[in-house]
Design a protein around this motif. Structure first.
Motif: not given
Length: 173
Positions: A63-66, A75-76, A88-91, A112-113
């Motif tokens: 995801l991008l914050a624009e 965030c990936s 799950a994992e936020i890398a 992301a969650a």
């Protein structure tokens, strides 16, 4: 200022690389070797991101914050590298300093969650350098439960990381 959270695609690789390199240089002085940070290369990271975004895994989320000035964070996330069932994992989660304090980090984590939960994840983990006190306070504010620091190989040698876990991912959605 208005920001939007949007899914990333291959054409966003250059923007992600720019944010990645800039945020590391803003965040990690004193935590990672200066020569490593100085040598980071946007072109190298853009190529890696382009490949990643062209062939994502079935449960991967980027995801991008624009905002009006372009991409200021990303965030990936995906299945946990620890391979725990349902985890799950936020890398990666980075927001440029100029855009911090606007709620973007929280929104990126929540979105992301939400996407990970839709892919049947029931828990979440994120790792952070032990010395990154600002990020640690952020994850604690979001309800993450810190584990004991662990040694890991990182840029320039051994680093210590703390894993933050949310046993129930739904508390973030």
């Amino acid at each position: 200022m208005s920001y939007f959270i949007v899914p990333a695609g291959p054409s966003d690789a250059r923007d992600i690389a720019r944010v990645h390199v800039a945020s590391w240089r803003e965040t990690y002085p004193g935590m990672l070797p200066a020569n490593f940070l100085a040598a980071m290369n946007e072109d190298v990271h853009a190529r890696r991101w382009r490949v990643t975004l062209m062939e994502p895994g079935p449960d991967d989320v980027v995801l991008l914050a624009e905002g009006p000035g372009g991409v200021v964070g990303y965030c990936s996330a995906g299945p946990s590298r620890f391979r725990r069932p349902g985890e799950a994992e936020i890398a990666t989660l980075y927001v440029l300093k100029k855009a911090q304090g606007e709620g973007l980090g929280r929104r990126l984590v929540q979105d992301a969650a939400r996407a990970l939960a839709a892919h049947n994840a029931d828990s979440l983990v994120i790792s952070v350098l032990e010395d990154n006190l600002k990020a640690r306070a952020f994850y604690e504010h979001l309800g993450g439960q810190a584990e004991e620091p662990r040694a890991d190989r990182g840029p320039g040698g051994l680093v210590y990381e703390v894993d933050y876990r949310w046993p129930d991912i739904r508390v973030l959605v």
